[in-house]
Design an enzyme around this catalytic site. Structure first.
Site, mmCIF file in Angstrom:
data_model
loop_
_atom_site.group_PDB
_atom_site.id
_atom_site.type_symbol
_atom_site.label_atom_id
_atom_site.label_comp_id
_atom_site.label_asym_id
_atom_site.label_seq_id
_atom_site.Cartn_x
_atom_site.Cartn_y
_atom_site.Cartn_z
ATOM 1 N N LYS A 165 0.850 -1.189 0.000
ATOM 2 C CA LYS A 165 0.000 0.000 0.000
ATOM 3 C C LYS A 165 0.888 1.242 0.000
ATOM 4 C CE LYS A 165 -4.078 1.835 2.321
ATOM 5 N NZ LYS A 165 -5.252 1.560 3.120
ATOM 6 N N GLU A 201 -19.976 -3.884 10.018
ATOM 7 C CA GLU A 201 -20.814 -2.974 10.804
ATOM 8 C C GLU A 201 -21.928 -3.716 11.530
ATOM 9 O OE1 GLU A 201 -19.802 -2.401 7.698
ATOM 10 O OE2 GLU A 201 -18.592 -0.578 7.858
ATOM 11 N N ARG A 216 -25.767 -0.600 7.036
ATOM 12 C CA ARG A 216 -25.473 -2.041 7.076
ATOM 13 C C ARG A 216 -25.985 -2.702 8.361
ATOM 14 N NH1 ARG A 216 -21.285 -3.920 3.596
ATOM 15 N NH2 ARG A 216 -21.818 -3.008 1.594
HETATM 16 C C1 LIG Z 1 -19.275 -1.109 4.419
HETATM 17 C C2 LIG Z 1 -18.068 -0.220 4.448
HETATM 18 N N1 LIG Z 1 -17.437 0.027 5.620
HETATM 19 C C3 LIG Z 1 -16.359 0.829 5.658
HETATM 20 C C4 LIG Z 1 -15.882 1.410 4.513
HETATM 21 C C5 LIG Z 1 -14.718 2.411 4.567
HETATM 22 N N2 LIG Z 1 -13.553 1.886 3.861
HETATM 23 C C6 LIG Z 1 -13.230 2.284 2.611
HETATM 24 S S1 LIG Z 1 -11.885 1.541 2.021
HETATM 25 C C7 LIG Z 1 -11.662 0.695 3.445
HETATM 26 C C8 LIG Z 1 -10.507 -0.231 3.600
HETATM 27 C C9 LIG Z 1 -10.515 -1.249 2.530
HETATM 28 O O1 LIG Z 1 -9.444 -2.115 2.728
HETATM 29 P P1 LIG Z 1 -9.192 -3.236 1.669
HETATM 30 O O2 LIG Z 1 -10.464 -3.858 1.253
HETATM 31 O O3 LIG Z 1 -8.159 -4.157 2.211
HETATM 32 O O4 LIG Z 1 -8.644 -2.444 0.418
HETATM 33 P P2 LIG Z 1 -7.291 -1.600 0.309
HETATM 34 O O5 LIG Z 1 -7.642 -0.181 0.572
HETATM 35 O O6 LIG Z 1 -6.312 -2.150 1.305
HETATM 36 O O7 LIG Z 1 -6.872 -1.803 -1.090
HETATM 37 C C10 LIG Z 1 -12.654 0.997 4.375
HETATM 38 C C11 LIG Z 1 -12.745 0.443 5.740
HETATM 39 C C12 LIG Z 1 -16.579 1.151 3.323
HETATM 40 N N3 LIG Z 1 -16.233 1.713 2.164
HETATM 41 N N4 LIG Z 1 -17.644 0.327 3.306
#
Ligand SMILES: Cc1ncc(C[n+]2csc(CCOP(=O)(O)OP(=O)(O)O)c2C)c(N)n1
Length: 636
Positions: free
Chosen positions: A283, A369, A397
């Site tokens: 990342k 959530e 959610r």
């Molecule tokens: C239901 C929901 N909860 C929280 C989020 C906020 N959120 C956006 S990206 C993210 C992290 C995603 O991590 P990952 O799936 O590992 O992808 P990466 O950013 O590491 O590529 C979060 C918690 C969201 N978009 N949707």
């Protein structure tokens, strides 16, 4: 245009196939440069997008997504995809009004299949597309790219479980960078760590490619996969998570090695059953400050770079998030039963501060959530005081848990809903426009919205003292500290009169008080009108005496809320009028319209929704000048 640059010449992903390996590697660097250049000026998702550049190139190289389908989970990591699918020239407008969205947007490009923004949906929706293709006799290939944090979301797991019965090509690419926004935690995070470690120590680096090369295609694949599983099960235990769900597992592979990714994806593209490719990426890759602090640079606001470090402009005052975080930490010092829960958003909700002070009383459940709220119910049942800090949009959610696990059991859990109302450049999928409508329908819920920082502190104190569930909403903004008149006691079901006025009243829920104050000043200065302001504080229970009094006064009442008018605070006011058989012709509702408000700054969105001071003033002036209202218009 720099003739040597490759990216400006890419107008469609088909052109990638004309590039050499070395040019593809250069292109990944150019994608990163472009992303850094634009995000530093516009704000947006940075670190995840930097890490996924090579994988995006390889996917577009192997598949033809003008007919195959590519679904991004969450969708925040789709910038390189946008740049490769004809949107490089417009990329400067990222997240600006009328510009490119920060998430996949089918109205921008046919390469974006669905508009997304919430985690966990890609596998489910992609499986629906796969089923439909099969049913309709189409043979488009389907790829779902999911991060290691989103793959543990309940929806992802439900979707994967269901894939076992899908007898056709389906590729899940697990982009594992060991991070959600913060570090991922929990069982799956440990399993993925284990896979990576065993892989590194057992010298199997080339194994995925070698195995795939030997792999027969077609019906024999199932046997081959079984052998593969048997052969490695002693060393690579973690992958059994996926195999138990019926997915063929491959990996982990280096997500920054384009030629190898291309070779592997080519083989996987022809497997006629659901498989998962585990890709390991870094990342923030290619940007030192983002690699060092991927959490801070997950979705930074605009910044400048000085001596290789990012410099952000300071807020004029504390944000609602900061006020909440301080209030919760202060409360927790005096009450060791307070437990704080986040669903993978410690930074965004301010709970990182709580974590620092009370690491043993802090829980990050990952992107779950529903689980966060259900878990809070268990904690409350056992006598603790759980606080779930959650964005309003993600509270959607957990609606069922608020109903069954909290309210139905009368359990004292405090939901602190940040990003309530319009959220700015994250756009329509992230607005917190429905929390009042959802929660107001649940018996026993107490709903609060503070108008200033002092009221937020008071709401937290009150919420923690109640013997049933309660929710507080506050926006993504700076919190006004000093509204006129101090902060009178915060009591359940009691509104606050901020100012009196003989000509009418703004009846405001939460943050709209600030806009009403400015509107009242305009009306006084420009039209010599005296309009009062009420901070309703509660959408449930309502201050029925005060609000019924306002309605029956016959003077204009303009109800303001940073929430959909459908089912919101204003709807509660009109329900009260109906219940009391009061004529409500003097009441007008201002809130979010019945459509999706696109990305822009929060200020621009408030203006578009008619919730800025000028619109409030003009609505009130209209009401005062034509008290009987306009002739009934036909509602479409
Ligand atoms: C239901 C929901 N909860 C929280 C989020 C906020 N959120 C956006 S990206 C993210 C992290 C995603 O991590 P990952 O799936 O590992 O992808 P990466 O950013 O590491 O590529 C979060 C918690 C969201 N978009 N949707």
């Amino acid at each position: 245009m720099d003739q040597k640059k490759i990216l400006p010449r890419i107008t469609t992903p088909h052109q990638l196939r004309r590039l050499t390996d070395e040019e593809l590697v250069r292109l990944a660097e150019e994608l990163r440069d472009r992303i850094i250049e634009v995000v530093s000026r516009r704000g947006g998702h940075l670190a995840s997008n930097l890490g996924i550049a090579e994988l995006t190139i390889a996917l577009h190289y192997v598949f033809d997504f003008s007919r195959d389908r590519l679904l991004w989970d969450v969708g925040h990591q789709c910038y390189a995809h946008k740049l490769l699918t004809g949107r490089n020239a417009d990329f400067d407008t990222l997240r600006q009004a009328g510009g490119i969205s920060g998430f996949p947007a089918p109205d921008e490009s046919p390469y974006d299949v669905l508009a997304t923004g919430h985690a966990g949906t890609a596998i489910s929706t992609a499986s629906g597309l796969a089923w439909a293709d099969k049913h309709l006799g189409a043979d488009n290939r389907i790829v779902a790219v999911v991060g290691d944090a989103s793959i543990v979301n309940g929806l992802s797991l439900e979707g994967m479980n269901n894939l076992a019965s899908l007898e056709r090509q389906f590729l899940v690419v697990l982009n594992d960078n060991s991070m959600a926004i913060d570090r991922t935690r929990g069982g799956m995070a440990r399993a993925l760590d284990l896979i990576r470690l065993t892989h590194a120590y057992s010298g199997l680096k080339e194994s995925t490619e070698t195995i795939l090369h030997r792999l027969p295609m077609g019906d024999e694949i199932t046997d081959a996969l079984r052998h593969l599983r048997d052969g490695f099960k002693t060393t690579i235990r973690g992958q059994q998570v996926f195999e138990a769900l019926g997915l063929g597992y491959f990996g982990p592979v280096d997500g920054h090695n384009i030629p190898q990714l291309i070779r592997i994806l080519r083989r996987l593209a022809n497997i006629n059953r659901p498989v998962i490719l585990h890709v390991h990426t870094l990342k923030g890759r290619g940007c030192e400050y983002a690699v060092e602090d991927p959490c801070r640079f997950h979705s930074p606001s605009a910044y400048t770079v000085e001596n290789g470090q990012a410099v952000f402009s300071a807020n004029a005052g504390p944000t609602w998030t900061q006020v909440f975080a301080d209030a919760l930490v202060a409360a927790a010092r005096n009450d060791d039963r307070i437990i704080a829960i986040t669903a993978a958003m410690p930074d965004g909700t301010g709970l990182d501060k709580f974590r620092e002070s009370f690491p043993d009383r802090y829980v990050d459940v990952g992107i779950g959530e529903s689980h966060a709220v259900a878990m809070a119910a268990g904690l409350a049942k056992a006598g603790l005081k759980p606080v779930v800090a959650i964005y309003s949009t993600f509270m959607q959610r957990a609606f069922d848990q608020a109903f069954e696990e909290l309210a139905f059991q009368k359990l004292p859990v405090l939901l602190c809903m940040d990003r309530a109302g319009l959220v700015g450049s994250d756009g329509a999928v992230h607005h917190g426009a429905m929390d009042i409508s959802m929660l107001r329908a649940i018996p026993g819920m107490v709903l609060m919205a503070p108008a200033d920082a002092a009221e937020l502190r008071a709401a937290v104190t009150l919420g923690l003292s109640l013997d049933g569930p309660a929710a507080i909403r506050y926006p993504r903004d700076e919190a006004p500290e000093d509204l006129p008149g101090g902060c009178p006691p915060f009591e359940t079901g009691r509104a606050r009169v901020v100012s009196e006025g003989a000509d009418g009243a703004f009846l405001c829920y939460g943050v709209t008080v600030e806009h009403a104050l400015a509107a009242a000043e305009m009306l006084a200065d420009e039209h010599d009108l005296a309009v009062g302001i009420v901070s309703a504080r509660f959408a449930k229970p309502l201050d029925v005496t005060l609000i019924a009094g306002l309605i029956s006064s016959g003077k204009p009442v303009v109800v303001c809320e940073d929430h959909a008018t459908a089912g919101g605070f204003g709807a509660a006011v009109l329900e009260l009028a109906a219940e009391r058989r009061l004529s409500a012709g003097n009441v007008r509702l201002l809130g979010l319209p019945d459509r999706f408000v696109a990305h822009a700054s929060r200020t621009e969105q408030l203006t578009e929704a008619g919730l800025d001071a000028a619109h409030l003033a003009s609505a009130m002036k209209d009401m005062i000048q034509s008290p009987t209202g306009h002739p009934a218009r036909q509602v479409m």
